[in-house]
Design an enzyme around this catalytic site. Structure first.
Site, PDB file in Angstrom:
ATOM      1  N   SER A   1       0.842  -1.195   0.000  1.00 53.44           N
ATOM      2  CA  SER A   1       0.000   0.000   0.000  1.00 53.44           C
ATOM      3  C   SER A   1       0.879   1.249   0.000  1.00 53.44           C
ATOM      4  CB  SER A   1      -0.949  -0.042   1.202  1.00 53.44           C
ATOM      5  OG  SER A   1      -1.892   0.995   1.139  1.00 53.44           O
TER       6      SER A   1
ATOM      7  N   ASP B   1      -8.134  -4.988  -5.986  1.00 52.87           N
ATOM      8  CA  ASP B   1      -7.764  -3.932  -5.035  1.00 52.87           C
ATOM      9  C   ASP B   1      -8.704  -2.744  -5.260  1.00 52.87           C
ATOM     10  OD1 ASP B   1      -6.539  -1.846  -3.611  1.00 52.87           O
ATOM     11  OD2 ASP B   1      -4.516  -2.528  -4.111  1.00 52.87           O
TER      12      ASP B   1
ATOM     13  N   HIS C   1      -7.201  -5.282  -1.224  1.00 51.77           N
ATOM     14  CA  HIS C   1      -6.060  -4.409  -0.958  1.00 51.77           C
ATOM     15  C   HIS C   1      -5.017  -5.097  -0.074  1.00 51.77           C
ATOM     16  CE1 HIS C   1      -3.789  -0.817  -0.731  1.00 51.77           C
ATOM     17  NE2 HIS C   1      -4.023  -0.597   0.546  1.00 51.77           N
TER      18      HIS C   1
END
Ligand SMILES: [Ca+2]
Length: 567
Positions: free
Chosen positions: A207, A453, A490
């Site tokens: 991330s 995601d 994610h």
């Protein structure tokens, strides 16, 4: 200089391969061990200008972690233009039995706290159940240059963690400078403690941590031998514009975006994606291996209700909302502001919903996380000058609802003293990557990204990788490899084989020149989102983009029934 693939391949398999394996053998053996007494005596031996050591203490082996020395310190103490105190806070964990390796652990979100330097912080699913510290790495973790949990900011509510955006140096530190400052400090501490610098240096995160990995692959290429970038938010300010685009799009389905799609509606979309795409990889197994072909085969408009809304169709507002979200944001002239997105059955994953539509977790109060965390970052950290927003969920949603894509979006490019959010937060060559220094240094980069995601578009990462390949004579796999993960949301979760050991793949590549052609992935047995007809031990192959895992026959639950092939 950009090596063409033939040259780089030859160098990799002959001279460099020998050099890498020979040096790995020489350097990664015969390492000095340290003790609790060494740890307690470390303080007076350190000579680090600008660094304030807060504590040094030894931790005996516990919870699967080896005995190690924990050093907590701060670098670059200063007062910002906002009158607040700042420092680059960090901790290092130095194992008694050192493997000769160093890992810079990159953390997620807006940072602002020193997460334990264990070596799997933002991506525990990518370490095969064994964090870097347990493997004998020295690990460093930092706060990114600011404290997000400042009690004095409590009245700011949900924007407390992003108020650092008011200070340009804090933006710079968060963007890339904390890593640039801490890397030589870490190597110096290692040299003092063990008597030599690390033999191999790595950097990893997911991330925002993946963003750091991508930025460092350019800015700090000569400092690291291997870099792992998960779900890289390498165009972070652009991706934040998507948040405003999503909220405004969802309101086409319902004025209260939280009610735009019921979980059953997204399950309906996922089911239709599977109907259209599941078999394109040769296996009807609930996973879409051929992502690109799927985008041509699936058409959201086919779900449009012909009459009343039922469980098997979507309203015109819902179809328009998803079409718009997946096309990605654009300004009034039609210019793309971020990226388009791919449909994947992971759209029904709880994590996708959590980010885009509705979070059940306080303090986010049933608002989507993008509206609260994302809007705060977009307003305070990514626009120049910073846009002050109140810290309530409703105020942050209002900011996104009123975001103007012609007037406000360009503020991510607006410079102040030569720096914009884009120049500070993203790799300098994000739109036209070459990774010249990484190649020259012999460094390796592994990137992975979930196809579902909801925060950063896998398409943006694929576009980046394909441009890198184009700039590298058609193939960048000699030094950079992208693996997409079907169904994964994610960084992890979703209906996916989301457990894999990327750190081993990376170290084998760097130290033994064993480049990862495929990576074994497994479902998490207690993942409640796994369809009932999947084995809890299902394994799959992750393939180097653009290859796909194609079914070759045999047990559908086993990776060895698949092979990585051209789509
Ligand atoms: Ca399939």
């Amino acid at each position: 200089m950009v090596l063409n693939p033939e040259e780089s391949h030859d160098m990799t398999t002959s001279g460099l391969a020998w050099l890498a394996s020979a040096s790995a053998f020489v350097l990664l053996s015969g390492l000095p061990a340290a003790s609790a007494a060494d740890c307690e005596g470390l303080g007076p031996r350190l000579n680090l200008p600008g660094v304030h050591v807060l504590s040094i203490e030894h931790q005996t082996a516990t919870n699967g972690l080896p005995g190690h020395c924990i050093l907590k310190a701060e670098a670059n103490r200063r007062v910002g233009i906002d009158g607040k105190s700042y420092s680059i806070g960090f901790e290092m964990r130095l194992p008694d039995d050192w493997s000769g390796r160093f890992l810079l652990q990159e953390n997620g979100g807006s940072e602002g706290e020193v997460v334990a330097a264990i070596g799997d912080a933002s991506q525990p699913n990518a370490y095969g159940g064994q964090p870097a510290l347990a493997r004998g790495f020295v690990v460093l973790s930092s706060n990114g240059g600011h404290d997000g949990a400042d009690p004095a900011n409590a009245e700011a509510g949900l924007v407390a963690g992003v108020l650092f955006g008011l200070d340009p140096q804090a933006r710079l530190d968060y963007g890339y400078n904390a890593d640039a400052v801490l890397t030589p400090i870490a190597k110096s501490i290692i040299a003092t403690y063990y008597g030599r610098k690390p033999d191999r240096s790595y950097l990893a995160g997911c991330s925002n941590g993946g963003r750091h990995a991508m930025v460092s692959a350019v800015r700090l290429a000569s400092e690291f031998d291997g870099i792992l970038a998960g779900a890289p938010g390498f165009n972070l300010p652009k991706a934040a514009i998507q948040h405003a685009w999503d909220i405004q799009s969802l309101r086409l389905a319902d004025p209260d975006s939280r009610k735009s799609f019921a979980p059953e509606d997204l399950a309906l979309v996922a089911g239709r994606v599977l109907d259209a795409c599941d078999g394109l990889d040769g296996a009807r197994d609930g996973m879409v291996g051929n992502l690109r072909a799927c985008q041509k085969a699936f058409d959201i408009r086919e779900l449009l209700c012909t009459g009343e809304k039922t469980a098997s169709c979507l309203t015109s507002g819902q179809v328009e909302a998803l079409s718009r979200m997946f096309a990605g944001p654009s300004d009034g002239s039609g210019k793309a502001l971020y990226s388009d997105w791919s449909f994947d059955p992971g759209i029904a994953g709880a994590d996708w919903r959590f980010w885009k539509i509705q979070s059940p977790i306080p303090p986010w109060d049933n608002y989507p996380l993008i509206a609260t965390m994302g809007a705060g970052a977009l307003s305070y950290v990514f626009t120049t000058p910073p846009t002050k927003t109140a810290g309530t969920p409703a105020a942050l949603v209002d900011y996104l609802v009123n975001f103007d894509f012609d007037r406000d979006a360009p503020k991510i490019w607006t410079e102040d003293n030569g720096a914009s959010a884009m120049s500070v937060m993203t790799p300098p060559d994000a739109a036209d990557p070459e990774l010249v220094e990484l190649q020259a240094h012999g460094g390796k980069l592994i990137v992975y990204h979930g196809q579902a995601d909801g925060v950063f578009s896998v398409n943006d990462t694929i576009r980046w990788y394909e441009k890198l390949a184009e700039n590298s004579g058609g193939d960048a796999s000699a030094f950079a490899r992208l693996f997409t993960v079907p169904g994964m949301n994610h960084c992890s979760s979703g209906p996916a084989a989301d457990q894999f050991d990327m750190l081993t793949a990376l170290t084998e590549w760097v130290e033994k020149d064993k480049a990862p052609d495929r990576i074994l992935a497994q479902v998490k047995a207690d993942n409640k989102e796994l369809p009932a007809d999947w084995s809890k031990q299902r394994t799959r192959l992750l393939c180097i983009w653009p290859k796909i895992a194609r079914y070759k026959g045999g047990d559908l639950e086993r990776a060895d029934s698949f092979a990585c092939e051209a789509p």
